[in-house]
Design a protein around this motif. Structure first.
Motif, PDB file in Angstrom:
ATOM      1  N   GLN A 211      42.106  10.460  15.441  1.00 49.03           N
ATOM      2  CA  GLN A 211      42.085   9.083  15.945  1.00 49.03           C
ATOM      3  C   GLN A 211      41.848   9.063  17.446  1.00 49.03           C
ATOM      4  O   GLN A 211      41.108   8.212  17.964  1.00 49.03           O
ATOM      5  CB  GLN A 211      43.415   8.391  15.600  1.00 49.03           C
ATOM      6  CG  GLN A 211      43.635   8.133  14.110  1.00 49.03           C
ATOM      7  CD  GLN A 211      42.758   7.022  13.572  1.00 49.03           C
ATOM      8  OE1 GLN A 211      41.924   6.455  14.284  1.00 49.03           O
ATOM      9  NE2 GLN A 211      42.929   6.708  12.294  1.00 49.03           N
ATOM     10  N   LYS A 212      42.455  10.011  18.151  1.00 46.63           N
ATOM     11  CA  LYS A 212      42.250  10.088  19.597  1.00 46.63           C
ATOM     12  C   LYS A 212      40.800  10.440  19.917  1.00 46.63           C
ATOM     13  O   LYS A 212      40.191   9.872  20.830  1.00 46.63           O
ATOM     14  CB  LYS A 212      43.199  11.125  20.194  1.00 46.63           C
ATOM     15  CG  LYS A 212      43.187  11.170  21.711  1.00 46.63           C
ATOM     16  CD  LYS A 212      44.271  12.100  22.243  1.00 46.63           C
ATOM     17  CE  LYS A 212      44.284  12.107  23.766  1.00 46.63           C
ATOM     18  NZ  LYS A 212      45.348  13.003  24.303  1.00 46.63           N
ATOM     19  N   SER A 213      40.233  11.371  19.138  1.00 47.18           N
ATOM     20  CA  SER A 213      38.835  11.751  19.339  1.00 47.18           C
ATOM     21  C   SER A 213      37.909  10.575  19.066  1.00 47.18           C
ATOM     22  O   SER A 213      36.932  10.353  19.801  1.00 47.18           O
ATOM     23  CB  SER A 213      38.491  12.926  18.411  1.00 47.18           C
ATOM     24  OG  SER A 213      37.136  13.286  18.545  1.00 47.18           O
ATOM     25  N   THR A 215      38.586   7.368  19.329  1.00 45.47           N
ATOM     26  CA  THR A 215      38.721   6.394  20.414  1.00 45.47           C
ATOM     27  C   THR A 215      37.861   6.793  21.609  1.00 45.47           C
ATOM     28  O   THR A 215      37.162   5.957  22.202  1.00 45.47           O
ATOM     29  CB  THR A 215      40.199   6.279  20.835  1.00 45.47           C
ATOM     30  OG1 THR A 215      40.969   5.815  19.721  1.00 45.47           O
ATOM     31  CG2 THR A 215      40.357   5.318  21.999  1.00 45.47           C
TER      32      THR A 215
END
Length: 865
Positions: A211-213, A215
């Motif tokens: 999810q961080k990637s 974003t």
């Protein structure tokens, strides 16, 4: 009533490839003459990170106007690469590398190596990828390039099955890029790190990293990376059974990959196969076949052998569905050949598993056994370089092969061989750990016991004789028609039970669990109801359990121990929901094989949900509890029982008794986002500790004196360790936001910079000679239920060298627990058998407190003497 409240929850461990993830699927078929369940893994697709070159490598080589021969080679290679003709690109770049080295042009050499890493990754040549990336890292002219080289090394190690090294290297790369404030590179390496965690089945870590990637990719309008990460999220969604969400992620990803400005054929191939997998799981085989064929065509076009082998195996499964066995066998054999050529043991094991299932369907059982035996050896090799917790995670993605082997032996009327297979697939990582830990060889202690032999039937008989106990081993056979992936589990269709008596006689029994389906429950549900350990209306009946679950459908899951007694009926006195039903399923079928002497020991070896069954409280038709009929203990596996026996035999005598109660409670933070909270004091535990200490003529360690610094040195000389404090099921140490230890901790008093939490990881690293540890707290026998057993505090103490433990399976009341503990030690002083002493203490406490809630949660694990 004061309870020693647990902090945390029981977590059924959710189980899981590289830049593009696909979906593992386990599928079952009904054998014409017997209930044969096999888990066939549809591959988790791996698409090489063709566009890893989108990391800001130096582009000056391909773009500059210098027309030298060497630079022309680089430009020609880049053109071939962009046309997906990777091997030709590699050829040009290799020539350029030789030329640059001959002319001692370090900058050209570095840029040639950087391009070659992209090429080797694109064709899945992981050995050359690793060697090239290591060369690049040694001569990297900047921190940025060193970070890229580390990222490539991490990908190579992951694809080669060296997951620990992969995680470490990728984390180093992320740290470099974060320090350089390079979000694009950070996001792309995060994607690769997430895929590594997913590969070993650790979705809890993988999902937030992805999810961080994602974003970062959206913020930077990095379409290729967005497509890549979206496909990975689709794969995890598929594994978690969220098929609609998975299809949404895949379709979004495919649309992006097909954009004219991207047109990434490698990515399109991987997503197409992922879509085929999802439709296959949904029994939409025509759509699945179409996407598989599209993916195979693209994989051949771009000459990607990994994708070709993956999709061929998947196609083989659909051919099998259509009863086209010859074409199915051919497809699987082709996939095996490709995996062997590319030195990919994990894929080869999966494909052999699939081929074995075809042979089983065709009743070619010997050939099925041969394929599975080879697959098991390959899986052992894959796990050999992992930490204990990583071995547990990846084993959850591999249990299919061991389960299928049990089914094949049973179909071949070889129940003793099936028991050997069950042992081979049970607590495998733990057995390897104990083999290393308890070895007298210094060399063995420095290396993982990768060639650990599982016990033969003769060794199993010997262990039963050594224990002078009746061993009862359970194997759960899932729904024969269920398709699942990752770590999802089907309804339980059948229960296999092996009874090994001290004489060496082995008896095999089978129990049909399908009648539970008609009542809309499974064995795991029955265990949850039984764990309530109380009468209705405090605990629900089965019918009330089903009704409550249906009401909560689509919302949160039913609580672990239902206790909302609203509108529940009251059953006749002495009857407990679940406990009688569990007795009928687990004990009644083998009742005639159990010893008549109530103090003759019975050792239960549970599996999966049965690991948290309160065996002592199971209730017979005559309303007597099992503890009234038998002396009971448990073990993670028969092999682990053999190791604990060996450890007990080699222990040096100790005399000290360490009793801890009600430490000054620490503050805890259970999750990264949670605020710190102080644990509640346990005055009843302090009184319990002082009373027990008097029995042994020692002083209890309580309050502010119960610090880790004070207690740990005393444990080294202890014969007995008694801890009456809070147990934290899911507490884990973290490094850089990543959980790094086994779950679980015991609360001690904080001091100085020490937080007061004795974690499972710290216990794990101890080297103790204690005979027994008693964890007089809530839920200390629980933890993450996995195919390798319960991962938590009880496992950590065994690993630390303590062969016997007494733990609890749920919340326990203060007054009754103190009475039970005191009675236990009084009996143990007279009777050195731990299991017998616990039984006698339980019978004493039952006279005053007849409800199982007051005494039924505690179990003895491991040795009894």
């Amino acid at each position: 009533m004061n309870l020693r409240v647990n902090v945390g929850i029981l977590a059924i461990l959710m189980l899981g490839l590289s830049p593009i993830l696909g979906s593992d699927i386990v599928r079952s078929h009904l054998h014409p003459t017997a209930s044969i369940q096999s888990k066939i893994q549809l591959t988790r697709l791996r698409s090489s990170l063709k566009k890893y070159r989108d990391l800001p490598l130096s582009r000056s080589i391909a773009l500059q106007d210098d027309r030298s021969m060497t630079n022309q080679l680089l430009q020609q290679g880049t053109a071939k690469y962009q046309a997906n003709r990777f091997k030709e690109a590699i050829g040009f770049w290799q020539q350029a590398l030789v030329a640059f080295r001959q002319s001692k042009n370090r900058q050209g050499e570095e840029e040639s190596l950087s391009l070659l890493t992209s090429g080797y990754l694109a064709i899945s040549d992981d050995s050359r990828l690793l060697a090239t990336a290591e060369q690049w890292g040694k001569i990297a002219s900047s921190e940025s390039n060193r970070g890229r080289a580390l990222g490539y090394m991490g990908l190579a190690h992951k694809n080669l099955g060296n997951y620990t090294q992969s995680i470490e290297l990728q984390q180093q790369a992320i740290n470099i890029f974060q320090n350089l404030q390079d979000p694009q590179s950070t996001g792309q390496v995060l994607n690769n790190l997430g895929s590594t965690y997913a590969t070993i089945g650790d979705y809890d870590r993988a999902m937030p990293i992805f999810q961080k990637s994602l974003t970062i990719a959206k913020q930077r309008k990095d379409i290729r990376s967005e497509a890549n990460v979206s496909s990975n999220l689709g794969a995890i969604s598929t594994d978690l059974g969220k098929d609609k969400q998975a299809l949404t992620y895949y379709q979004q990803s495919l649309k992006l990959a097909q954009l004219p400005t991207i047109n990434d054929l490698n990515l399109q191939a991987g997503i197409s196969i992922n879509l085929g997998t999802t439709y296959h799981l949904l029994d939409q085989n025509n759509l699945g076949m179409n996407y598989y064929q599209r993916g195979l065509k693209l994989a051949k076009q771009i000459n990607n052998p990994q994708l070709q082998s993956d999709v061929l195996s998947n196609l083989g499964l659909i051919y099998e569905d259509r009863k086209n066995y010859s074409q199915s066998i051919q497809a699987h054999q082709q996939s095996i050949e490709i995996a062997q050529a590319n030195q990919n043991p994990r894929s080869e094991a999966r494909f052999r598993n699939n081929l074995a299932h075809i042979f089983l369907a065709a009743k070619r059982l010997t050939e099925a056994e041969t394929q599975l035996a080879t697959a098991v050896k390959l899986l052992d090799r894959v796990r050999s370089q992992l930490t204990d917790l990583q071995q547990v995670n990846i084993f959850e993605t591999q249990v299919a092969t061991y389960n299928l082997l049990i089914q094949v032996f049973t179909a071949d009327n070889k129940p003793e061989s099936a028991l050997e297979a069950l042992e081979k697939g049970r607590s495998r990582a733990f057995a390897q750990l104990l083999s290393t830990r308890f070895s007298n060889s210094a060399k063995a202690q420095k290396t993982r016991a990768t060639n650990l032999e599982t016990p033969s039937i003769d060794r199993i008989r010997q262990i039963a004789k050594e224990q002078n106990a009746t061993l009862v081993s359970y194997g759960i056979i899932p729904d024969d028609s269920f398709k699942f992936r990752g770590n999802q589990r089907a309804r339980e269709e059948e229960l296999f039970i092996w009874v090994v008596q001290p004489t060496g006689k082995v008896t095999f029994r089978r129990v049909n669990l399908k009648p539970l389906w008609k009542r809309k429950i499974g064995l795991q549900d029955l265990v949850k109801i039984g764990l309530c350990l109380d009468k209705s209306p405090t605990c629900p009946t089965i019918e009330e359990f089903v009704t409550e679950r249906q009401e909560k459908q689509g919302n949160d899951k039913l609580s672990e121990q239902p206790n909302d007694n609203k509108d529940r009926q009251t059953l006749p006195a002495g009857k407990y929901p679940g406990l009688k039903e569990l007795y009928q399923l687990l004990v009644a079928p083998i009742e005639d094989l159990l010893p008549k002497d109530p103090e003759a020991e019975v050792v239960f070896i549970p599996q999966d949900s049965l690991l948290v069954v309160p065996f002592a409280a199971l209730q017979a038709p005559d309303n007597k509890f099992l503890i009234e009929k038998h002396t009971i203990r448990t073990a993670p596996s028969i092999q682990v029982l053999g190791f604990t026996h060996q450890q007990r035999q080699r222990q040096s005598p100790q005399s000290a008794v360490v009793v801890v109660g009600n430490p000054t409670m620490p503050y805890v933070t259970l999750t990264p986002s949670a605020s710190r909270q102080k644990l509640a004091p346990l005055p009843g535990s302090e009184e319990e500790a002082k009373n027990i200490a008097k029995l042994f003529n020692t002083q209890a360690i309580v309050g502010s004196a119960a610090t880790k610094a004070n207690i740990l040195p005393k444990l080294q000389q202890a014969k007995l360790i008694h801890l009456a404090t809070h147990g934290l099921l899911e507490y884990q140490s973290r490094t850089g936001g990543i959980q790094t230890e086994l779950p679980g901790a015991m609360a001690l008093a904080p001091s100085g910079k020490d937080d007061g939490l004795l974690t499972s990881g710290e216990i794990f690293d101890l080297n103790l000679n204690a005979e027994l540890v008693v964890l007089s707290a809530c839920d200390t026998g629980k933890g993450r239920v996995t195919g390798d057993g319960v991962i938590g505090l009880s496992r950590a103490w065994i690993a630390a060298g303590v062969p016997s433990s007494i733990v609890s399976l749920r919340e326990v009341p203060d007054e009754q627990t103190s009475a039970l503990m005191l009675a236990f030690y009084q009996n143990w002083q007279k009777q050195p058998n731990i299991a017998v002493a616990l039984r006698r203490a339980t019978l004493t406490v039952m006279k005053e407190f007849p409800t199982p809630r007051d005494w039924g949660a505690f179990i003895a694990i491991g040795e009894s003497k």
